[in-house]
Design an enzyme around this catalytic site. Sequence first.
Site, PDB file in Angstrom:
ATOM      1  CG  ASP A 220      83.233  34.076  76.207  1.00  0.00           C
ATOM      2  OD1 ASP A 220      82.933  34.590  77.293  1.00  0.00           O
ATOM      3  OD2 ASP A 220      82.386  33.617  75.410  1.00  0.00           O
TER       4      ASP A 220
ATOM      5  CG  ASP B  21      78.773  32.919  73.443  1.00  0.00           C
ATOM      6  OD1 ASP B  21      79.545  33.822  73.800  1.00  0.00           O
ATOM      7  OD2 ASP B  21      78.172  32.188  74.248  1.00  0.00           O
TER       8      ASP B  21
END
Length: 199
Positions: A178, A144
């Site tokens: 995401d 991420d």
Amino acid sequence: MSLRKAYLLIFILLLVDQVTKIYIKTNFILGEEVEVFKWFKILFIENDGMAWGTVIPGVYGKLFLTLFRLVAVGGIGYWLWDSIERKNSSNYLIVAISLILAGAFGNIIDSVFYGIIFDDSQQEVATLFADQPYGTWFHGKVVDMFYFPFWHGNLPSWLPVWGGKEFTFFNAIFNIADMAISTGVGILIFFNKKAFHHE
């Protein structure tokens, strides 16, 4: 939208997702941060579990999660094929499913392969196709990097429960996959009638 166009959308999203993740892994040390704007930062973290860093406890928790994701992707893939080939569904639904499928598959790639192709990112930049990888098959960590701390400070003391506490809005750190999943779900929620209307 045709199945070919849906696959092209999925491929482009997967390519962008993996290029950004590999770039971050091979250029950033875990926890390293670059401020683009005051409200937008590139912050490299690795996520061991599901959304928002949730983990499944136990020795086989990560393996179970990865296998569950694989089954879910198979189901979503069938849903996409069925919506295009048999049900002639709206483009809203097809785009939404394509986004969700691309996002889920993007994070699966991390979970399945990253543990065996990268070495550790702590204290050093990771090496792609490393001689001593940090994990095993199905035990990779999801990369991420996008962080949007729009506001940071102490909440007013008169607020119940959180009053006077330090707070950051928006505190999630996420990746392209995401974003694709969230956008796909958003389309299903906000354009529900159009998404489930048959052409």
